[in-house]
Scaffold this active site. Structure first.
Site, mmCIF file in Angstrom:
data_model
loop_
_atom_site.group_PDB
_atom_site.id
_atom_site.type_symbol
_atom_site.label_atom_id
_atom_site.label_comp_id
_atom_site.label_asym_id
_atom_site.label_seq_id
_atom_site.Cartn_x
_atom_site.Cartn_y
_atom_site.Cartn_z
ATOM 1 N N LYS A 90 0.851 -1.204 0.000
ATOM 2 C CA LYS A 90 0.000 0.000 0.000
ATOM 3 C C LYS A 90 0.884 1.252 0.000
ATOM 4 C CE LYS A 90 -0.287 -0.198 5.046
ATOM 5 N NZ LYS A 90 -1.132 -0.555 6.206
ATOM 6 N N TYR A 95 15.170 30.524 6.745
ATOM 7 C CA TYR A 95 14.056 31.345 7.238
ATOM 8 C C TYR A 95 14.023 31.414 8.760
ATOM 9 C CZ TYR A 95 12.249 30.759 2.482
ATOM 10 O OH TYR A 95 12.088 30.753 1.134
HETATM 11 C C1 LIG Z 1 -0.373 -1.606 6.835
HETATM 12 C C2 LIG Z 1 -0.968 -2.880 7.298
HETATM 13 C C3 LIG Z 1 -0.158 -4.012 7.523
HETATM 14 C C4 LIG Z 1 1.353 -3.969 7.482
HETATM 15 O O1 LIG Z 1 1.839 -3.490 8.716
HETATM 16 P P1 LIG Z 1 3.423 -3.433 9.000
HETATM 17 O O2 LIG Z 1 3.520 -3.048 10.418
HETATM 18 O O3 LIG Z 1 3.982 -2.402 8.069
HETATM 19 O O4 LIG Z 1 3.953 -4.783 8.711
HETATM 20 C C5 LIG Z 1 -0.792 -5.202 7.814
HETATM 21 N N1 LIG Z 1 -2.129 -5.279 7.897
HETATM 22 C C6 LIG Z 1 -2.939 -4.215 7.721
HETATM 23 C C7 LIG Z 1 -4.410 -4.373 7.839
HETATM 24 C C8 LIG Z 1 -2.382 -2.976 7.432
HETATM 25 O O5 LIG Z 1 -3.175 -1.917 7.272
#
Ligand SMILES: *Cc1c(COP(=O)(O)O)cnc(C)c1O
Length: 386
Positions: free
Chosen positions: A35, A265
């Site tokens: 994702k 800045y």
């Molecule tokens: C993002 C996510 C993961 C992965 O989590 P990590 O801590 O990056 O391994 C797993 N399951 C769900 C439902 C998520 O949203």
């Protein structure tokens, strides 16, 4: 020509990390979570590297993210779990994307499956304590019952049962045990109702590494596949992981300034002595957090803190006096913002500390303004010499 600023993604590091996580999870299978554009690493190349190294599933939040993977020709089992009434369920079912379902989605999924005369693949999600997505314990029986009715009608198949953990990155906290117990209870209820899932899944990266009792049939790993540690007291190296992203550029300007020169800045930094300032052409427009002043930058073998405010396009380091015999940084010198951490170089963890955030955010927020440069792509077919 090499981009003057780039996030270098080492695909062999992703492969190494997947192999490592797969060994830890075995016999459970591995879902590579790609994702948010693969946590900033590029969803498609990250997914391909993970699949060649032994991941058998892919996971994303949104259907739109899953469709992009299908459009790239990736046909591995693929789950999307975060939906709104505006999500394109029809396209998802047509593309053979598995759908997470916490409640209201079920009817929508059944409707598109009926229209397409194609059974949908559904993973029912139970909220075991995180308080985000997932059916409440009170609504679980009804969700399972309705799903089984649709399954009996041939409109869908319940292929998975899953949940998500809240505190697995803090292994001493008791809530993971409570979530695990609630998950087992939800599984038992579903199995009593006739659900025979292909995969039961609960573990994220920290649970994969610290809680074998959460592995079930499949673990969902995001952060770990990119080589970063989810634990505040363990580094990537401690966990046998290799950070896959290095953020680099070259020095844009170098100039001698007098004592008391104000920098950037607000003029919140002033040189203590006559000194040399190095200009780094990366800023918050590239995803460097503006609050991360003091974050470490390595130039010609020496690490310097960023001084003064981080601006949209640039930030400054104070290169100090002209250390005799030292490898003096100059215009065009290679700059490492963060990377593998080898030989003491700066890491995403260092930047997370400087910004008061977590390493997840540091890599994910590197913007599309920074070109991704892929190295060690072993997923490319090897051309055999005759
Ligand atoms: C993002 C996510 C993961 C992965 O989590 P990590 O801590 O990056 O391994 C797993 N399951 C769900 C439902 C998520 O949203």
């Amino acid at each position: 020509m090499r981009p003057e600023r780039s996030a270098v993604i080492d695909l062999s590091a992703i492969q190494h990390n997947i192999r490592r996580l797969a060994a830890v999870a075995s016999p459970a299978k591995v879902m590579a979570v790609v994702k948010a554009d693969g946590y900033g690493h590029g969803a498609i190349p990250a997914a391909r590297a993970a699949l060649t190294a032994g991941a058998t599933w892919l996971g994303v939040a949104h259907i739109s993210e899953a469709l992009a993977l299908r459009d790239a020709g990736i046909d591995a089992p693929l789950l999307a779990w975060l939906h709104t009434p505006e999500s394109n369920f029809g396209a998802a079912v047509a593309a053979g994307i598995d759908l997470g379902c916490s409640g209201w989605e079920l009817e929508r999924i059944a409707t598109v499956a009926r229209d397409q005369e194609r059974p949908a693949r559904v993973h029912l999600k139970i909220d075991t304590g995180l308080g985000r997505n997932g059916a409440t314990a009170a609504s679980w029986d009804r969700l399972v019952g309705e799903a089984m009715e649709y399954q009996d009608q041939g409109l869908l198949r319940v292929v998975g049962i899953f949940s998500h953990l809240a505190v697995a990155d803090e292994p001493r906290r008791p809530e993971t045990d409570q979530q695990l117990a609630a998950f087992r209870e939800a599984l038992a209820t579903a199995e009593d109702a006739g659900v025979d899932p292909e995969v039961r899944h609960l573990a994220n990266t920290p649970a994969t590494l610290s809680r074998p009792d959460t592995h079930f049939d499949l673990v969902r790993v995001g952060l770990g596949m990119y080589g970063l540690s989810p634990f505040s007291d363990q580094t990537s190296a401690d966990l046998g992981l290799q950070p896959a992203m290095s953020l680099r550029t070259v020095v844009a300007q170098c100039k001698d300034v007098p004592k008391d020169q104000g920098v950037s800045y607000g003029l919140h930094y002033r040189t203590a002595d006559a000194s040399t300032l190095g200009l780094i052409p990366l800023g918050y427009g590239d995803g460097i957090p503006r609050v991360a002043s003091g974050g470490p930058v390595r130039i010609a073998g020496t690490t310097y803190p960023v001084v003064g405010r981080i601006a949209m396009d640039q930030m400054v380091v104070d290169l100090g006096g002209h250390a005799e015999g030292a490898d003096i940084a100059g215009v065009g010198s290679e700059v490492e913002i963060f990377g593998s951490g080898m030989a003491g170089g700066p890491t995403a963890d260092d930047w997370a500390r400087a910004a008061g955030t977590i390493n997840y955010e540091i890599v994910t927020r590197i913007s599309s303004r920074v070109p991704r440069e892929y190295v060690n792509d072993q997923a490319k077919p090897v051309v055999e010499m005759q």
